[in-house]
Scaffold this motif. Structure first.
Motif, PDB file in Angstrom:
ATOM      1  N   GLY A  12       0.862  -1.186   0.000  1.00  0.00           N
ATOM      2  CA  GLY A  12       0.000   0.000   0.000  1.00  0.00           C
ATOM      3  C   GLY A  12       0.900   1.238   0.000  1.00  0.00           C
ATOM      4  O   GLY A  12       2.131   1.151  -0.185  1.00  0.00           O
ATOM      5  N   GLY A  14       1.808   3.091   2.470  1.00  0.00           N
ATOM      6  CA  GLY A  14       2.798   3.057   3.554  1.00  0.00           C
ATOM      7  C   GLY A  14       3.959   2.130   3.238  1.00  0.00           C
ATOM      8  O   GLY A  14       5.128   2.513   3.386  1.00  0.00           O
ATOM      9  N   ALA A  35      -1.944  -9.173  -2.837  1.00  0.00           N
ATOM     10  CA  ALA A  35      -2.811  -9.037  -4.025  1.00  0.00           C
ATOM     11  C   ALA A  35      -2.050  -9.444  -5.285  1.00  0.00           C
ATOM     12  O   ALA A  35      -0.821  -9.358  -5.348  1.00  0.00           O
ATOM     13  CB  ALA A  35      -3.299  -7.598  -4.147  1.00  0.00           C
ATOM     14  N   GLY A  46      -5.972  12.634  -0.857  1.00  0.00           N
ATOM     15  CA  GLY A  46      -5.528  13.987  -0.553  1.00  0.00           C
ATOM     16  C   GLY A  46      -4.235  13.924   0.231  1.00  0.00           C
ATOM     17  O   GLY A  46      -4.118  13.145   1.182  1.00  0.00           O
ATOM     18  N   PRO A 126       1.283 -13.556  -0.415  1.00  0.00           N
ATOM     19  CA  PRO A 126       0.809 -13.386   0.973  1.00  0.00           C
ATOM     20  C   PRO A 126       1.899 -13.835   1.938  1.00  0.00           C
ATOM     21  O   PRO A 126       2.516 -14.880   1.724  1.00  0.00           O
ATOM     22  CB  PRO A 126      -0.421 -14.307   1.049  1.00  0.00           C
ATOM     23  N   PRO A 292     -11.484   8.632   8.132  1.00  0.00           N
ATOM     24  CA  PRO A 292     -10.951   9.460   7.045  1.00  0.00           C
ATOM     25  C   PRO A 292     -11.337  10.933   7.151  1.00  0.00           C
ATOM     26  O   PRO A 292     -11.070  11.706   6.232  1.00  0.00           O
ATOM     27  CB  PRO A 292     -11.573   8.833   5.790  1.00  0.00           C
ATOM     28  N   GLY A 295      -8.586  13.147   6.423  1.00  0.00           N
ATOM     29  CA  GLY A 295      -7.814  12.749   5.232  1.00  0.00           C
ATOM     30  C   GLY A 295      -6.352  12.532   5.575  1.00  0.00           C
ATOM     31  O   GLY A 295      -5.454  12.865   4.799  1.00  0.00           O
ATOM     32  N   GLY A 297      -4.972   9.378   7.056  1.00  0.00           N
ATOM     33  CA  GLY A 297      -4.476   8.003   7.221  1.00  0.00           C
ATOM     34  C   GLY A 297      -3.268   7.732   6.353  1.00  0.00           C
ATOM     35  O   GLY A 297      -2.227   7.244   6.824  1.00  0.00           O
ATOM     36  N   GLY A 298      -3.373   8.049   5.068  1.00  0.00           N
ATOM     37  CA  GLY A 298      -2.257   7.820   4.150  1.00  0.00           C
ATOM     38  C   GLY A 298      -1.105   8.784   4.426  1.00  0.00           C
ATOM     39  O   GLY A 298       0.074   8.414   4.344  1.00  0.00           O
TER      40      GLY A 298
HETATM   41  C1  FAD Z   1     -13.105   6.775   2.250  1.00  0.00           C
HETATM   42  C2  FAD Z   1     -11.658   6.950   2.605  1.00  0.00           C
HETATM   43  C3  FAD Z   1     -10.986   8.075   2.184  1.00  0.00           C
HETATM   44  C4  FAD Z   1      -9.652   8.279   2.531  1.00  0.00           C
HETATM   45  N1  FAD Z   1      -9.035   9.407   2.115  1.00  0.00           N
HETATM   46  C5  FAD Z   1      -7.761   9.634   2.470  1.00  0.00           C
HETATM   47  C6  FAD Z   1      -7.086  10.810   2.033  1.00  0.00           C
HETATM   48  O1  FAD Z   1      -7.624  11.640   1.286  1.00  0.00           O
HETATM   49  N2  FAD Z   1      -5.799  11.014   2.445  1.00  0.00           N
HETATM   50  C7  FAD Z   1      -5.171  10.114   3.251  1.00  0.00           C
HETATM   51  O2  FAD Z   1      -4.011  10.344   3.600  1.00  0.00           O
HETATM   52  N3  FAD Z   1      -5.773   8.988   3.666  1.00  0.00           N
HETATM   53  C8  FAD Z   1      -7.046   8.716   3.295  1.00  0.00           C
HETATM   54  N4  FAD Z   1      -7.649   7.565   3.681  1.00  0.00           N
HETATM   55  C9  FAD Z   1      -6.892   6.590   4.505  1.00  0.00           C
HETATM   56  C10 FAD Z   1      -5.926   5.812   3.632  1.00  0.00           C
HETATM   57  O3  FAD Z   1      -6.622   5.188   2.572  1.00  0.00           O
HETATM   58  C11 FAD Z   1      -5.208   4.746   4.459  1.00  0.00           C
HETATM   59  O4  FAD Z   1      -4.811   5.279   5.692  1.00  0.00           O
HETATM   60  C12 FAD Z   1      -3.970   4.257   3.702  1.00  0.00           C
HETATM   61  O5  FAD Z   1      -4.345   3.705   2.470  1.00  0.00           O
HETATM   62  C13 FAD Z   1      -3.233   3.223   4.552  1.00  0.00           C
HETATM   63  O6  FAD Z   1      -2.133   2.764   3.807  1.00  0.00           O
HETATM   64  P1  FAD Z   1      -1.356   1.473   4.307  1.00  0.00           P
HETATM   65  O7  FAD Z   1      -0.233   1.288   3.325  1.00  0.00           O
HETATM   66  O8  FAD Z   1      -1.048   1.556   5.732  1.00  0.00           O
HETATM   67  O9  FAD Z   1      -2.400   0.278   4.179  1.00  0.00           O
HETATM   68  P2  FAD Z   1      -3.143  -0.315   2.912  1.00  0.00           P
HETATM   69  O10 FAD Z   1      -3.311   0.691   1.854  1.00  0.00           O
HETATM   70  O11 FAD Z   1      -4.351  -1.008   3.430  1.00  0.00           O
HETATM   71  O12 FAD Z   1      -2.128  -1.411   2.348  1.00  0.00           O
HETATM   72  C14 FAD Z   1      -1.925  -2.639   2.995  1.00  0.00           C
HETATM   73  C15 FAD Z   1      -1.450  -3.609   1.949  1.00  0.00           C
HETATM   74  O13 FAD Z   1      -1.023  -4.814   2.586  1.00  0.00           O
HETATM   75  C16 FAD Z   1      -1.448  -5.919   1.833  1.00  0.00           C
HETATM   76  N5  FAD Z   1      -1.467  -7.068   2.726  1.00  0.00           N
HETATM   77  C17 FAD Z   1      -2.303  -7.320   3.759  1.00  0.00           C
HETATM   78  N6  FAD Z   1      -1.980  -8.476   4.374  1.00  0.00           N
HETATM   79  C18 FAD Z   1      -0.909  -8.970   3.695  1.00  0.00           C
HETATM   80  C19 FAD Z   1      -0.131 -10.138   3.859  1.00  0.00           C
HETATM   81  N7  FAD Z   1      -0.373 -11.029   4.821  1.00  0.00           N
HETATM   82  N8  FAD Z   1       0.898 -10.331   2.999  1.00  0.00           N
HETATM   83  C20 FAD Z   1       1.168  -9.449   2.014  1.00  0.00           C
HETATM   84  N9  FAD Z   1       0.444  -8.319   1.815  1.00  0.00           N
HETATM   85  C21 FAD Z   1      -0.577  -8.084   2.656  1.00  0.00           C
HETATM   86  C22 FAD Z   1      -2.809  -5.499   1.325  1.00  0.00           C
HETATM   87  O14 FAD Z   1      -3.189  -6.262   0.192  1.00  0.00           O
HETATM   88  C23 FAD Z   1      -2.547  -4.040   0.972  1.00  0.00           C
HETATM   89  O15 FAD Z   1      -2.089  -3.863  -0.345  1.00  0.00           O
HETATM   90  C24 FAD Z   1      -8.978   7.320   3.327  1.00  0.00           C
HETATM   91  C25 FAD Z   1      -9.635   6.156   3.734  1.00  0.00           C
HETATM   92  C26 FAD Z   1     -10.973   5.967   3.380  1.00  0.00           C
HETATM   93  C27 FAD Z   1     -11.672   4.709   3.826  1.00  0.00           C
END
Ligand code: FAD
Length: 397
Positions: A12, A14, A35, A46, A126, A292, A295, A297-298
């Motif tokens: 993702g 992060g 995935a 954002g 995975p 969210p 905005g 989380g990401g």
């Molecule tokens: C409606 C909505 C709007 C949002 N708008 C914003 C915004 O405008 N700005 C912002 O900053 N944030 C926003 N967010 C929050 C943001 O989407 C998340 O905080 C961010 O995507 C988190 O990123 P991440 O990399 O931590 O996790 P994720 O994006 O969830 O990535 C995790 C990854 O790990 C993979 N994974 C899981 N388990 C395993 C495993 N066992 N082995 C291998 N891979 C695995 C998954 O497939 C996934 O690809 C929003 C959220 C929502 C719901």
């Protein structure tokens, strides 16, 4: 057993940002993604000045600024179209030293992957964290192709993080926030519109332009967990928002029902005791999933990634006990405060009793009339964040 200096679980925003930041510091990085491909959800993201500055550290800030649309012109409205608070994109830039910007998630993911050596990211992989490692033992991760050992594991496996559950089994995990969200990206309506976030009774709708002629629209409403529209999510949006001000009805009329994404919102209301154990660090939603409503989380995942790479130094200088404790100390208080603020803001947007909605709207209108930076002030202490002074790897001796 093959040695992998750093293994990232999850590609993702992060995980990919962490991979780029560690790679730039000399770490040999492998990213394992469950995935089958890297296509992220079809939605916008954002990014606030805090994340842009973190992306500057890994050399991608200006690329993102060039690819993204400035956000913030327009403001907050009520469903009948009355303005509650006006905002100005340049005011955000003046207040925080950078604008708030919006781009498609796929654009950001492509950019991050392009900054990594080919074959860094393995999709359809995975992974399970078998052992977090300790001072004298590498961490161990299992995939369908075998077991990997690593000096550092970055668990960026999202809100349902299995790594978090393995490290902190007593933690209650994510809780339902009481609301659900919808997102869609479609070509901009023919009639001009002002970007807006509109707050109604127990629901909100936002429309923001992307740079490529499309718009990103998002909606949120109070709903029971797991609920689904009996017919289609587009029909549900029409029921909830079909009589709201322009451009909401036009967007709903033009939207493809299959392009509407719905996700219930869960968040980590109880902070974790730490964001690390042994040689394993948690980041992003795995560590601090939030509503969210800000905005962020990401944005916080991007901050985490850059701060983690800063503390992890270079592979040869890495001391897991010292460096990951420093990472937790940096990130846990800040992100816990932001999770709580996002929950408070979410509760405010979702009030539904008529007197409470009227009071909220009057307050927003009055406060913003007397102080034009009302919306932006909500980002004080968040958007003004700066990366650690020596986070730039070019300064690593
Ligand atoms: C409606 C909505 C709007 C949002 N708008 C914003 C915004 O405008 N700005 C912002 O900053 N944030 C926003 N967010 C929050 C943001 O989407 C998340 O905080 C961010 O995507 C988190 O990123 P991440 O990399 O931590 O996790 P994720 O994006 O969830 O990535 C995790 C990854 O790990 C993979 N994974 C899981 N388990 C395993 C495993 N066992 N082995 C291998 N891979 C695995 C998954 O497939 C996934 O690809 C929003 C959220 C929502 C719901």
């Amino acid at each position: 057993m093959p040695q992998h200096r750093a293994v990232v679980l999850g590609a993702g925003i992060g995980g990919l940002t962490a991979a780029v930041a560690l790679h730039r510091r000399g770490w040999a990085v492998t990213v394992l993604e469950r995935a089958a491909d890297l296509a992220p959800v079809g939605a916008g993201i954002g990014l606030a000045p805090n994340a842009l500055r973190a992306l500057d550290v890994i050399g991608l800030g200006d690329r993102v600024r060039a690819l993204a649309a400035w956000q913030g012109a327009g403001g907050m409205r009520s469903p009948d179209g009355r303005w509650l608070a006006r905002t100005d994109a340049r005011a955000a830039a003046a207040r925080f030293g950078d604008p708030l910007v919006l781009l498609h998630r796929a654009t950001l993911v492509e950019l991050l992957v392009s900054a990594l050596p080919a074959d860094t990211v393995r999709t359809g992989a995975p992974a399970t964290l078998d052992h977090p490692g300790d001072a004298g033992t590498p961490a161990r991760v299992t995939t369908p192709d075998g077991t990997l050992e690593a000096e550092l594991v970055v668990a960026a496996d999202g809100i349902r993080s299995a790594a978090r559950a393995a490290l902190f089994p007593a933690h209650p995990g994510p809780r339902y926030s009481g609301c659900t969200t919808w997102r869609l990206v479609i070509p901009a309506p023919a009639q001009p519109f002002a970007p807006h976030e509109t707050w109604g009774a127990g629901r909100l709708w936002g429309t923001q332009p992307l740079k490529d002629g499309r718009i990103y629209a998002y909606a949120m409403a109070a709903a029971p967990a797991g609920a689904q529209a009996p017919d289609s999510e587009l029909a549900e949006l029409l029921r909830l928002f079909g009589d709201w001000h322009h451009p909401v009805p036009e967007i709903l009329a033009a939207a493809d029902p299959d392009a509407v994404l719905r996700h219930d919102v869960h968040h980590l209301t109880d902070p974790l005791p730490a964001y690390h154990q042994g040689r394993t660090a948690l980041l992003g939603d795995a560590a601090h999933a939030m509503m969210p409503s800000l905005g962020q989380g990401g944005n916080q995942a991007v901050e985490d990634a850059v701060v983690l790479a800063h503390h992890a130094r270079t592979p040869d200088a890495f001391d897991p006990g010292r460096d990951l404790a420093a990472y937790t100390a940096d990130r846990l208080p800040r992100t816990t405060a932001i999770v709580r603020k996002a929950a408070r803001t979410g509760a405010l947007t979702l009030v539904s009793a008529r007197p409470a909605v009227a009071l909220r709207d009057t307050l927003v209108r009055t406060v913003s009339r007397f102080g034009p930076g009302f919306v932006l002030r909500g980002f004080d202490g968040i958007a003004d964040w700066r990366p650690p002074l020596d986070a730039d790897p070019s300064r690593v001796s």
